[in-house]
Motif scaffolding. Structure first.
Motif, PDB file in Angstrom:
ATOM      1  N   GLU A   1       0.841  -1.207   0.000  1.00 20.24           N
ATOM      2  CA  GLU A   1       0.000   0.000   0.000  1.00 20.24           C
ATOM      3  C   GLU A   1       0.868   1.245   0.000  1.00 20.24           C
ATOM      4  N   PRO A   2       0.522   2.251  -0.793  1.00 21.10           N
ATOM      5  CA  PRO A   2       1.218   3.538  -0.683  1.00 21.10           C
ATOM      6  C   PRO A   2       0.663   4.330   0.503  1.00 21.10           C
ATOM      7  N   PHE A   3       1.519   5.107   1.126  1.00 21.52           N
ATOM      8  CA  PHE A   3       1.127   5.938   2.256  1.00 21.52           C
ATOM      9  C   PHE A   3       1.485   7.382   1.919  1.00 21.52           C
ATOM     10  N   TYR A   4       0.484   8.248   1.948  1.00 24.32           N
ATOM     11  CA  TYR A   4       0.680   9.652   1.607  1.00 24.32           C
ATOM     12  C   TYR A   4       0.656  10.473   2.899  1.00 24.32           C
ATOM     13  N   LEU A   5       1.842  10.880   3.359  1.00 22.78           N
ATOM     14  CA  LEU A   5       1.945  11.705   4.557  1.00 22.78           C
ATOM     15  C   LEU A   5       2.149  13.152   4.139  1.00 22.78           C
ATOM     16  N   ARG A   6       1.174  13.987   4.440  1.00 23.84           N
ATOM     17  CA  ARG A   6       1.198  15.389   4.026  1.00 23.84           C
ATOM     18  C   ARG A   6       1.060  16.292   5.249  1.00 23.84           C
ATOM     19  N   TYR A   7       1.685  17.453   5.176  1.00 23.81           N
ATOM     20  CA  TYR A   7       1.524  18.472   6.212  1.00 23.81           C
ATOM     21  C   TYR A   7       0.764  19.636   5.604  1.00 23.81           C
ATOM     22  N   ALA A   8      -0.353  19.969   6.242  1.00 28.23           N
ATOM     23  CA  ALA A   8      -1.264  20.960   5.667  1.00 28.23           C
ATOM     24  C   ALA A   8      -1.680  21.975   6.714  1.00 28.23           C
TER      25      ALA A   8
ATOM     26  N   VAL B   1      -1.113  20.475  10.552  1.00 26.48           N
ATOM     27  CA  VAL B   1      -1.539  19.133  10.935  1.00 26.48           C
ATOM     28  C   VAL B   1      -0.908  18.136   9.979  1.00 26.48           C
ATOM     29  N   ALA B   2      -0.756  16.913  10.457  1.00 28.12           N
ATOM     30  CA  ALA B   2      -0.235  15.830   9.630  1.00 28.12           C
ATOM     31  C   ALA B   2      -1.408  15.035   9.063  1.00 28.12           C
ATOM     32  N   VAL B   3      -1.496  14.969   7.753  1.00 26.83           N
ATOM     33  CA  VAL B   3      -2.591  14.275   7.074  1.00 26.83           C
ATOM     34  C   VAL B   3      -2.074  12.949   6.540  1.00 26.83           C
ATOM     35  N   SER B   4      -2.716  11.870   6.934  1.00 22.74           N
ATOM     36  CA  SER B   4      -2.330  10.528   6.490  1.00 22.74           C
ATOM     37  C   SER B   4      -3.316  10.041   5.448  1.00 22.74           C
ATOM     38  N   GLY B   5      -2.865   9.938   4.214  1.00 19.50           N
ATOM     39  CA  GLY B   5      -3.702   9.414   3.142  1.00 19.50           C
ATOM     40  C   GLY B   5      -3.527   7.915   3.031  1.00 19.50           C
ATOM     41  N   ILE B   6      -4.620   7.170   3.245  1.00 21.17           N
ATOM     42  CA  ILE B   6      -4.520   5.714   3.338  1.00 21.17           C
ATOM     43  C   ILE B   6      -5.521   5.023   2.413  1.00 21.17           C
TER      44      ILE B   6
ATOM     45  N   THR C   1     -10.953  23.501   6.513  1.00 17.00           N
ATOM     46  CA  THR C   1     -10.206  23.451   5.244  1.00 17.00           C
ATOM     47  C   THR C   1      -8.795  22.971   5.521  1.00 17.00           C
ATOM     48  N   LEU C   2      -8.237  22.236   4.567  1.00 11.04           N
ATOM     49  CA  LEU C   2      -6.851  21.798   4.598  1.00 11.04           C
ATOM     50  C   LEU C   2      -6.179  22.335   3.340  1.00 11.04           C
ATOM     51  N   ASN C   3      -5.233  23.234   3.535  1.00 11.71           N
ATOM     52  CA  ASN C   3      -4.596  23.917   2.396  1.00 11.71           C
ATOM     53  C   ASN C   3      -5.629  24.546   1.470  1.00 11.71           C
ATOM     54  N   GLY C   4      -6.699  25.043   2.081  1.00  9.46           N
ATOM     55  CA  GLY C   4      -7.740  25.724   1.314  1.00  9.46           C
ATOM     56  C   GLY C   4      -8.806  24.823   0.751  1.00  9.46           C
TER      57      GLY C   4
ATOM     58  N   LEU D   1      -5.334  15.438  -3.049  1.00  4.23           N
ATOM     59  CA  LEU D   1      -6.045  16.671  -3.392  1.00  4.23           C
ATOM     60  C   LEU D   1      -5.452  17.877  -2.674  1.00  4.23           C
ATOM     61  N   ILE D   2      -5.019  17.692  -1.413  1.00  4.37           N
ATOM     62  CA  ILE D   2      -4.493  18.816  -0.635  1.00  4.37           C
ATOM     63  C   ILE D   2      -2.981  18.948  -0.772  1.00  4.37           C
ATOM     64  N   SER D   3      -2.345  18.082  -1.564  1.00  7.74           N
ATOM     65  CA  SER D   3      -0.893  18.105  -1.696  1.00  7.74           C
ATOM     66  C   SER D   3      -0.412  19.366  -2.400  1.00  7.74           C
ATOM     67  N   THR D   4       0.812  19.740  -2.100  1.00 10.27           N
ATOM     68  CA  THR D   4       1.444  20.844  -2.805  1.00 10.27           C
ATOM     69  C   THR D   4       1.861  20.369  -4.197  1.00 10.27           C
ATOM     70  N   PRO D   5       2.116  21.287  -5.131  1.00 12.44           N
ATOM     71  CA  PRO D   5       2.532  20.872  -6.476  1.00 12.44           C
ATOM     72  C   PRO D   5       3.803  20.006  -6.462  1.00 12.44           C
ATOM     73  N   GLU D   6       4.712  20.266  -5.526  1.00 14.43           N
ATOM     74  CA  GLU D   6       5.944  19.477  -5.458  1.00 14.43           C
ATOM     75  C   GLU D   6       5.650  18.038  -5.028  1.00 14.43           C
ATOM     76  N   GLU D   7       4.668  17.869  -4.132  1.00 16.08           N
ATOM     77  CA  GLU D   7       4.329  16.524  -3.664  1.00 16.08           C
ATOM     78  C   GLU D   7       3.471  15.790  -4.673  1.00 16.08           C
ATOM     79  N   GLY D   8       2.498  16.484  -5.235  1.00 16.86           N
ATOM     80  CA  GLY D   8       1.622  15.878  -6.240  1.00 16.86           C
ATOM     81  C   GLY D   8       1.007  14.578  -5.763  1.00 16.86           C
ATOM     82  N   SER D   9       1.142  13.560  -6.587  1.00 17.96           N
ATOM     83  CA  SER D   9       0.580  12.245  -6.261  1.00 17.96           C
ATOM     84  C   SER D   9       1.657  11.264  -5.821  1.00 17.96           C
ATOM     85  N   LEU D  10       2.825  11.782  -5.429  1.00 16.87           N
ATOM     86  CA  LEU D  10       3.927  10.903  -5.020  1.00 16.87           C
ATOM     87  C   LEU D  10       3.709  10.402  -3.597  1.00 16.87           C
ATOM     88  N   PRO D  11       3.841   9.100  -3.365  1.00 15.38           N
ATOM     89  CA  PRO D  11       3.687   8.575  -1.998  1.00 15.38           C
ATOM     90  C   PRO D  11       4.908   8.909  -1.153  1.00 15.38           C
TER      91      PRO D  11
END
Length: 374
Positions: A87-94, A107-112, A158-161, A190-200
């Motif tokens: 499984e990919p894990f998307y850890l984002r800070y928003a 906050v730390a957002v965990s995409g699972i 809202t998370l990153n708007g 969806l809330i990722s920055t352009p640099e993060e995009g869809s990268l796990p």
């Protein structure tokens, strides 16, 4: 025999020493439980999940420091015959903003994966709540963080708007700092920055045969044609994260210093109280010494008394600590205790008691029986 009878028949004299030992043990156990609970929260992503292996960027010291990975790394993971699921894990800070807050907070957002058989947070997230995350924009937070986030079940934010809605709350998700937010992989992207995009940020893998975890990890570590990555077992990654926060951060240094102060203060109080209790029998020891009782026999009596006081105080500390931990859990205070840590704390308290007994022995042997029997 003499030590036991003295403890039983003269218990009021030894009671302050027992209370001192119990107090010292309680302080030590409570401090250890707080350390385990607080810094264990740093690895809640790992400990709350069912995966056997974690794959992340090379040199990662703590799970919160992971960098985006190439999606191509998933290929060798799925091709390995020892891997059952990946499984990919998307850890984002928003930036979190709710209608009731003037400013934002990180906050730390965990995409699972929100399927019922998902590996991530399977030990924390009930199946009915996992299904609710399938809706894009649906999130789940820890019950203890509702006040911090100024929200409630069903609340909007809202998370990153991007608009999100709290569809449920759980226990056991509390973060070491900030707050943890659970979301679907789609919401996290969806809330990722352009640099993060869809990268796990990580890949989590389940091994078919748990006895082969080390062998599979070694085999996966040899692949490099699909990109740079490092592979850890879940136990190693959890320990690595907790040790980083405990030993290499200011928060960890402060807690360790406080733990040392608590231990020294408890040891000083316990030793002085126990020495005073044993010193109260100085005339009796002088009589035995005058009657020709040997040094080794006197030493054994004093040490047995110290041992009895230590055991009684440690047992009392364990009972009080169990009650205290129950109250702490009920109030969502991050505490945790393991049998190994409890045994270490008990050994330290018993060591304090026995060392205090040795100091008392020195005093008994140093005194002149004639001066004590006047």
């Amino acid at each position: 025999m003499l030590a036991r009878k003295t403890l039983i028949h003269e218990w009021p004299r030894f009671l302050p020493a027992v209370i001192a030992v119990a107090f010292s043990g309680l302080l030590l156990l409570a401090q250890a439980a707080l350390v385990l609970g607080i810094f264990g929260n740093a690895a809640v992503y790992v400990n709350g999940s069912r995966g056997d292996l974690w794959i992340g960027s090379p040199g990662t010291q703590s799970i919160d420091q992971g960098l985006p990975l190439s999606p191509e790394i998933e290929m060798p993971l799925r091709m390995d015959p020892g891997i059952a699921a990946v499984e990919p894990f998307y850890l984002r800070y928003a930036e979190w903003r709710s209608p009731e807050t003037r400013g934002g907070m990180s906050v730390a957002v965990s995409g699972i994966n929100v399927r019922p058989d998902g590996l991530l947070f399977s030990r924390v997230l009930p199946l009915d709540l996992r299904e609710r995350l399938a809706e894009v924009g649906a999130i789940i937070v820890d019950r203890a963080d509702l006040q911090k986030l100024r929200t409630r079940p069903g609340g909007q934010a809202t998370l990153n708007g991007h608009p999100v809605r709290v569809v449920g709350v759980v226990n056991g998700l509390r973060a070491l700092d900030g707050a943890n937010v659970l979301a679907s992989a789609e919401t996290a992207q969806l809330i990722s920055t352009p640099e993060e995009g869809s990268l796990p940020t990580y890949f989590v893998a389940e091994v078919r045969d748990r006895t082969q975890v080390a062998a599979v990890r070694e085999r996966l570590s040899q692949h490099r044609s699909f990109g740079a990555y490092e592979v850890w077992t879940s136990e190693a990654f959890s320990r690595k994260t907790q040790l980083y926060w405990l030993l290499q951060t200011g928060a960890g240094a402060g807690v360790l210093f406080l733990a040392a102060v608590v231990f020294v203060a408890g040891a000083a109080i316990t030793s002085q109280t126990l020495i005073a209790a044993i010193a109260g029998s100085m005339r009796a020891y002088a009589t035995l010494k005058a009657m020709g009782v040997g040094v080794s026999a006197l030493r054994n009596v004093v040490l047995q008394q110290a041992l009895g006081v230590g055991l009684t105080g440690t047992a009392l500390a364990a009972i009080l600590c169990a009650a205290l931990l129950a109250v702490a859990h009920n109030q969502n205070v991050p505490v945790r205790m393991t049998p190994f840590v409890a045994l270490v704390c008990a050994a330290l308290v018993m060591g304090i008691a026995l060392i205090s007994g040795l100091f008392a022995v020195r005093r008994v042997l140093r005194e002149d029986p004639a001066s004590l029997l006047r």
